[in-house]
Design a protein around this motif. Structure first.
Motif, mmCIF file in Angstrom:
data_model
loop_
_atom_site.group_PDB
_atom_site.id
_atom_site.type_symbol
_atom_site.label_atom_id
_atom_site.label_comp_id
_atom_site.label_asym_id
_atom_site.label_seq_id
_atom_site.Cartn_x
_atom_site.Cartn_y
_atom_site.Cartn_z
ATOM 1 N N VAL A 111 2.734 10.958 -15.018
ATOM 2 C CA VAL A 111 2.541 10.302 -13.864
ATOM 3 C C VAL A 111 3.861 9.319 -13.544
ATOM 4 N N VAL A 112 4.536 9.586 -12.475
ATOM 5 C CA VAL A 112 5.810 8.885 -12.080
ATOM 6 C C VAL A 112 5.099 7.545 -11.393
ATOM 7 N N LEU A 113 4.464 7.581 -10.189
ATOM 8 C CA LEU A 113 4.255 6.402 -9.504
ATOM 9 C C LEU A 113 2.701 6.201 -9.494
ATOM 10 N N ALA A 114 1.942 5.152 -9.763
ATOM 11 C CA ALA A 114 0.533 4.820 -9.388
ATOM 12 C C ALA A 114 0.164 3.593 -8.696
ATOM 13 N N GLY A 115 -0.641 3.747 -8.294
ATOM 14 C CA GLY A 115 -1.488 2.375 -7.971
ATOM 15 C C GLY A 115 -2.946 2.206 -8.758
ATOM 16 N N ARG A 116 -3.114 1.076 -9.200
ATOM 17 C CA ARG A 116 -4.178 0.715 -10.151
ATOM 18 C C ARG A 116 -5.325 -0.404 -9.529
ATOM 19 N N GLY A 117 -6.464 -0.302 -9.008
ATOM 20 C CA GLY A 117 -7.126 -1.354 -8.422
ATOM 21 C C GLY A 117 -6.437 -1.883 -7.249
ATOM 22 N N VAL A 118 -5.600 -0.950 -6.378
ATOM 23 C CA VAL A 118 -5.114 -1.650 -5.252
ATOM 24 C C VAL A 118 -6.119 -2.181 -4.154
ATOM 25 N N THR A 119 -5.996 -3.404 -3.721
ATOM 26 C CA THR A 119 -6.889 -3.797 -2.600
ATOM 27 C C THR A 119 -5.924 -4.508 -1.630
ATOM 28 N N LYS A 120 -6.129 -4.347 -0.264
ATOM 29 C CA LYS A 120 -5.290 -5.070 0.577
ATOM 30 C C LYS A 120 -6.192 -5.452 1.714
ATOM 31 N N ALA A 121 -6.020 -6.690 2.103
ATOM 32 C CA ALA A 121 -6.994 -7.359 3.082
ATOM 33 C C ALA A 121 -6.113 -8.049 4.072
ATOM 34 N N TYR A 122 -6.544 -7.793 5.398
ATOM 35 C CA TYR A 122 -5.855 -8.645 6.471
ATOM 36 C C TYR A 122 -7.059 -9.528 6.948
ATOM 37 N N GLY A 123 -7.071 -10.734 6.689
ATOM 38 C CA GLY A 123 -8.071 -11.767 6.947
ATOM 39 C C GLY A 123 -9.452 -11.068 6.333
ATOM 40 N N ALA A 124 -10.469 -11.106 7.212
ATOM 41 C CA ALA A 124 -11.699 -10.625 6.930
ATOM 42 C C ALA A 124 -11.649 -8.958 6.743
ATOM 43 N N THR A 125 -10.739 -8.436 7.113
ATOM 44 C CA THR A 125 -10.781 -6.890 7.023
ATOM 45 C C THR A 125 -9.999 -6.314 5.857
ATOM 46 N N HIS A 126 -10.650 -5.221 5.230
ATOM 47 C CA HIS A 126 -10.131 -4.750 4.035
ATOM 48 C C HIS A 126 -9.725 -3.280 4.501
ATOM 49 N N ALA A 127 -8.495 -3.210 4.217
ATOM 50 C CA ALA A 127 -7.923 -1.770 4.398
ATOM 51 C C ALA A 127 -7.962 -0.985 3.211
ATOM 52 N N LEU A 128 -8.041 -1.709 2.249
ATOM 53 C CA LEU A 128 -7.831 -0.893 0.785
ATOM 54 C C LEU A 128 -8.845 -1.706 0.072
ATOM 55 N N ARG A 129 -9.565 -0.918 -0.806
ATOM 56 C CA ARG A 129 -10.547 -1.377 -1.497
ATOM 57 C C ARG A 129 -10.552 -0.853 -3.179
ATOM 58 N N GLY A 130 -9.741 -1.456 -4.005
ATOM 59 C CA GLY A 130 -9.717 -0.937 -5.467
ATOM 60 C C GLY A 130 -9.320 0.368 -5.621
ATOM 61 N N VAL A 131 -8.437 0.839 -5.099
ATOM 62 C CA VAL A 131 -7.933 2.194 -4.909
ATOM 63 C C VAL A 131 -7.114 2.555 -6.276
ATOM 64 N N ASP A 132 -7.342 3.805 -6.821
ATOM 65 C CA ASP A 132 -6.677 4.156 -8.206
ATOM 66 C C ASP A 132 -6.135 5.373 -7.777
ATOM 67 N N LEU A 133 -4.557 5.571 -7.783
ATOM 68 C CA LEU A 133 -4.075 6.746 -7.304
ATOM 69 C C LEU A 133 -2.819 7.175 -8.669
ATOM 70 N N GLU A 134 -2.813 8.276 -8.811
ATOM 71 C CA GLU A 134 -1.803 8.649 -9.612
ATOM 72 C C GLU A 134 -0.955 9.874 -8.790
ATOM 73 N N ILE A 135 0.290 9.715 -8.840
ATOM 74 C CA ILE A 135 1.267 10.690 -8.444
ATOM 75 C C ILE A 135 1.924 11.128 -9.498
ATOM 76 N N HIS A 136 1.964 12.545 -9.599
ATOM 77 C CA HIS A 136 2.578 13.240 -10.654
ATOM 78 C C HIS A 136 3.919 13.799 -10.582
ATOM 79 N N GLN A 137 4.822 13.750 -11.405
ATOM 80 C CA GLN A 137 5.995 14.639 -11.373
ATOM 81 C C GLN A 137 5.794 15.882 -10.893
ATOM 82 N N GLY A 138 6.664 16.416 -10.053
ATOM 83 C CA GLY A 138 6.802 18.075 -9.544
ATOM 84 C C GLY A 138 5.730 18.477 -8.984
ATOM 85 N N GLU A 139 4.624 17.454 -8.364
ATOM 86 C CA GLU A 139 3.798 17.968 -7.768
ATOM 87 C C GLU A 139 3.184 17.550 -6.340
ATOM 88 N N VAL A 140 2.697 18.100 -5.428
ATOM 89 C CA VAL A 140 2.498 17.620 -4.131
ATOM 90 C C VAL A 140 0.926 17.040 -4.118
#
Length: 514
Positions: A13-42
């Motif tokens: 895993v090269v880059l990862a998001g762990r429990g990523v949440t993004k809120a703009y005021g009362a609006t949640h654009a992201l809710r606890g996202v876990d994402l893994e980006i692996h070397q040499g893959e699309v």
């Protein structure tokens, strides 16, 4: 199921998001996202407009910071405080909306902020050589000294891609990289992606073209309403699964039926010849004749450089033809202005909604009513109550998702911005609607809404001329299909019986297969 790319052993895993949440005021654009980006893959990141894809990529590339959660690089938490810091750490992004400087040259755009130093200043010769080399990888012969503002939209997109490639990233995020590219240019880009992954580069591929995701990706990840709802190897999924997972609807629902019967001729074009605005010595439109009747949706299919945009812009009054006639309901409108043609019922939804379709500093409602101000103005003043009522009906008619008509146009997703462009068209009470790539960069749900609106326009008795480089749209969203190549109409086909191979054969290009 699609065969996909060959399954490879799990890579680091090269880059990862762990429990990523993004809120703009009362609006949640992201809710606890876990994402893994692996070397040499699309990794194909899929979701409707507003699902959170672009927000997640902005966080992973340092454009924005998460409200909570962490970003990890090589297994260690990292604060990507800016895009420049992300690039320095090997994370580059190609944004959906181009971020080029139109008043600078191609080479200046590619090396902006990271100029090569020479003994007496900037090493211009080395920069030009590097620019030519990276453009050659993309199969393009673009002059490094050409102004970006003089290039076509597709060429500008290739310059944006070239800039990211030259940054030598470990993780390359591509947000709608093919929205203005021809089939042959997409194939070259895919070859570049395969070369990058073979050298260990991780690629995140965001596209509303599901066939592209299935062809180029190893893993499909689906976001919906800010949640990560599915992640599977591409070899285990197919297009119907993607549509159901991301949109909650079947693929067969994407193109509503057009039930109107053709009536009288609305538009008659006779032997139209239009010089190329970028190179007046050649013709962008060469001796084109066509007609559009009431209740018809006539598709003009063509690849980049075919002349589709120049044809529609000329019909809208933006360019003056060198020869030929344009007749609306039998009246010659060839020499009339854009404003006059709007008054006469001819209105264009342009290909580039950011530059030509919307005013970025205005609200949703003000953008929507802009083309109808003559009709909404009395004694030199805008009738505000009437304007507000018509804007409200327009928002409801095309299903714009917005907090209010007074919200900034920039607060909307790409698909909803395109719906505002369509609502602006409808407010002019059109007789002929010209749609130039109306679904460029929009998701499956918005596409379905846009074509439902197109069917309604035809049902109201107007004529529709739809320019598209999307085969599925040309075949399933029209009542008649014209094929354009090198400025000429080269074929007329029945979309009910024509095949994808027949359409591509008419353009002179081969259909790409996975």
């Amino acid at each position: 199921m699609t065969a996909g790319r060959p399954t490879a052993p799990t890579r680091p895993v090269v880059l990862a998001g762990r429990g990523v949440t993004k809120a703009y005021g009362a609006t949640h654009a992201l809710r606890g996202v876990d994402l893994e980006i692996h070397q040499g893959e699309v990794l194909a990141l899929i979701g409707e407009n507003g699902a959170g894809k672009s927000t997640l990529m902005k966080i992973l590339s340092g454009v924005e910071q998460p409200s909570s959660g962490t970003v990890e690089l090589d297994g260690q938490p990292v604060l990507l405080a800016s895009p420049a810091q992300a690039v320095a750490l090997g994370v580059a992004i190609i944004h959906q909306e181009l971020s080029l400087c139109p008043n600078l040259s191609v080479v200046d755009n590619i090396f902006l902020g990271r100029e090569l130093a020479g003994p007496t200043g900037v090493a211009r010769r080395r920069e030009r050589e590097a620019t030519r080399a990276v453009l050659e990888r993309l199969g393009e012969e673009i002059d490094p000294d050409a102004l970006v503002g003089d290039l076509s939209l597709g060429q500008q997109q290739l310059v944006e891609i070239a800039r990211a490639l030259d940054e030598d990233a470990r993780v390359l995020i591509m947000d709608e990289p093919t929205s203005a590219l021809s089939a042959s240019e997409v194939e070259i880009l895919f070859s570049v992606i395969r070369d990058l992954t073979s050298r260990g580069v991780a690629v995140v591929y965001i596209s509303h073209h599901m066939d592209e995701c299935l062809e180029v990706a190893d893993t499909a990840v689906v976001l919906r309403d800010g949640w990560l709802v599915a992640s599977r190897p591409v070899a285990e999924v197919d297009l119907p699964w993607i549509v159901r997972t991301m949109a909650g609807r079947d693929q067969s629902d994407l193109f509503p039926a057009i039930t109107a019967s053709p009536g009288q001729v609305v538009l008659q074009v006779e032997d139209l010849m239009v010089p190329d605005p970028a190179n007046p010595s050649r013709l962008a439109v060469d001796t084109v004749s066509l007609s559009v009747r009431e209740g018809e949706v006539v598709a003009v299919y063509g690849l980049m450089g075919a002349g589709r945009t120049e044809l529609l812009e000329t019909l809208a009054g933006r360019h003056r033809p060198a020869a030929g006639r344009i007749l609306l309901d039998g009246r010659d409108v060839t020499a009339t202005s854009v404003a006059d043609r709007i008054d006469q019922g001819v209105v264009l939804a342009p290909e580039d909604r950011q530059a030509d379709g919307l005013v970025q500093v205005m609200s949703v409602g003000s953008n929507m009513s802009l083309a109808a101000l003559r009709r909404l103005t009395r004694a030199g003043a805008i009738h505000r109550r009437r304007e507000a009522a018509e804007v409200g009906r327009g928002i409801e008619a095309v299903r714009v998702k917005t907090e209010s008509a007074s919200a900034p146009i920039t607060s909307l997703s790409g698909g909803n911005q395109q719906k505002v462009v369509l609502a602006k068209v409808l407010m002019t009470a059109p007789r002929l609607v010209l749609l130039d790539e109306p679904t460029r960069g929009v998701d499956i749900g918005a596409r379905s809404d846009i074509f439902a609106t197109t069917a309604q326009i035809a049902g109201s008795g107007a004529g529709v001329l739809l320019a598209t480089s999307e085969l599925a749209e040309a075949l399933q969203a029209s009542t008649r299909l014209l094929v354009m190549a090198r400025g000429r109409l080269v074929a007329e086909l029945d979309p009910g019986t024509a095949t994808r191979d027949q359409v591509m054969a008419a353009t002179g290009e081969q259909l790409r297969t996975a």
